[in-house]
Write an enzyme that holds these catalytic residues in place. Structure first.
Site, PDB file in Angstrom:
ATOM      1  CE1 TYR A 283      -3.839   2.418   0.796  1.00  0.00           C
ATOM      2  CE2 TYR A 283      -2.075   3.287   2.161  1.00  0.00           C
ATOM      3  CZ  TYR A 283      -3.305   3.172   1.309  1.00  0.00           C
ATOM      4  OH  TYR A 283      -4.203   4.150   1.866  1.00  0.00           O
TER       5      TYR A 283
ATOM      6  CE  LYS B  92      -2.895   4.419  -1.740  1.00  0.00           C
ATOM      7  NZ  LYS B  92      -4.831   4.805  -2.252  1.00  0.00           N
TER       8      LYS B  92
END
Length: 258
Positions: A159, A163
């Site tokens: 994750y 990002k």
């Protein structure tokens, strides 16, 4: 001082728009007159949100089931959005999964799923609607990143990487898109009270309180507060802003509180 005019009012696609930050972004854009294509994995939820938006804000809205990890579905979704609403003048990529897994727990399947949904989709949705964006004055794109892009998190390296990729991808695409008058920026939320976050914290209230203590403003953020930042970047009020990151975290990154 006069009231702010949020132009343009061209149609916009919002991914992950059936809940959380994505839904708040769709509502915020509809509130200033922008037709919205609500993309989500679940057709029923996407259609329900689109119907609510059309009813409450008096704009055209369509709900579509689109798995943004599937490039064919992205192409079909772009086509359906265009046919329903006209040429697309904006994109907010809010779809994302957390993929919680430490390095030892990480699998190739988790890595691929997180990167395909959170990051790869942004590039290929823009590619699918690029002729639309070129044809519309004031076109803009916002990718929803995260403060984890800066801070990192041992519980979700995939994750965090996805990002961070949103930030660098946006800066790279900004160079090309600017030649067509298209802006692209990123918004990095902090700890926002969304279903994704609260699902993981309900069983550990002490962690939730620790989060709040660390944040300078002393509370979790609301999805609508992120959506306001997104709406600004999508508007003519931000006409000279591109390749930028807007952090909406209540003072989380800068905090030294324990």
């Amino acid at each position: 001082m006069g009231s702010i005019t949020y132009l343009p009012a061209t149609p916009v696609i919002v991914t992950g728009a059936a809940s959380g930050i994505g839904k708040a972004c769709a509502e915020a854009l509809a509130a200033v007159g922008r037709p919205v294509a609500v993309w989500d994995l679940e057709a029923g939820k996407a259609c329900a949100v689109a119907e609510q938006i059309a009813r409450e804000h008096g704009v055209q809205a369509i709900g579509l089931a689109v798995d943004v990890s599937d490039l064919e579905q992205i192409s079909a979704g772009a086509r359906a959005s265009r046919e329903a609403l006209g040429p697309i003048g904006g994109l907010v990529h809010g779809a994302g999964i957390s993929g919680v897994a430490t390095l030892e727990q990480l699998t190739p399947e988790t890595w691929s799923a997180v990167l395909d949904i959170n990051l790869r989709a942004l590039a290929f949705i823009i590619q699918a609607i690029l002729p639309d964006l070129k044809s519309q004055s004031g076109s803009a794109v916002v990718g929803i990143a995260s403060i984890n892009a800066t801070l990192g998190n041992m519980m979700n390296p995939a994750y965090s990487a996805s990002k961070g990729g949103i930030l660098s991808l946006s800066r790279a695409l900004a160079d090309e898109l600017a030649m067509h008058g298209i802006r692209i920026n990123s918004v990095s939320p902090g700890q926002i009270e969304t279903p994704m976050l609260m699902q993981g914290l309900e069983a550990v209230p002490e962690v939730l309180e620790a989060f709040k203590r660390h944040i300078l403003l002393g509370r979790l953020g609301d999805s609508a507060e992120v959506a306001s930042a997104v709406r600004f970047l999508m508007s003519s009020e931000a006409s000279y802003i591109t390749a930028a990151e807007l952090v909406v975290d209540g003072g989380n990154i800068s905090s030294q509180r324990q």
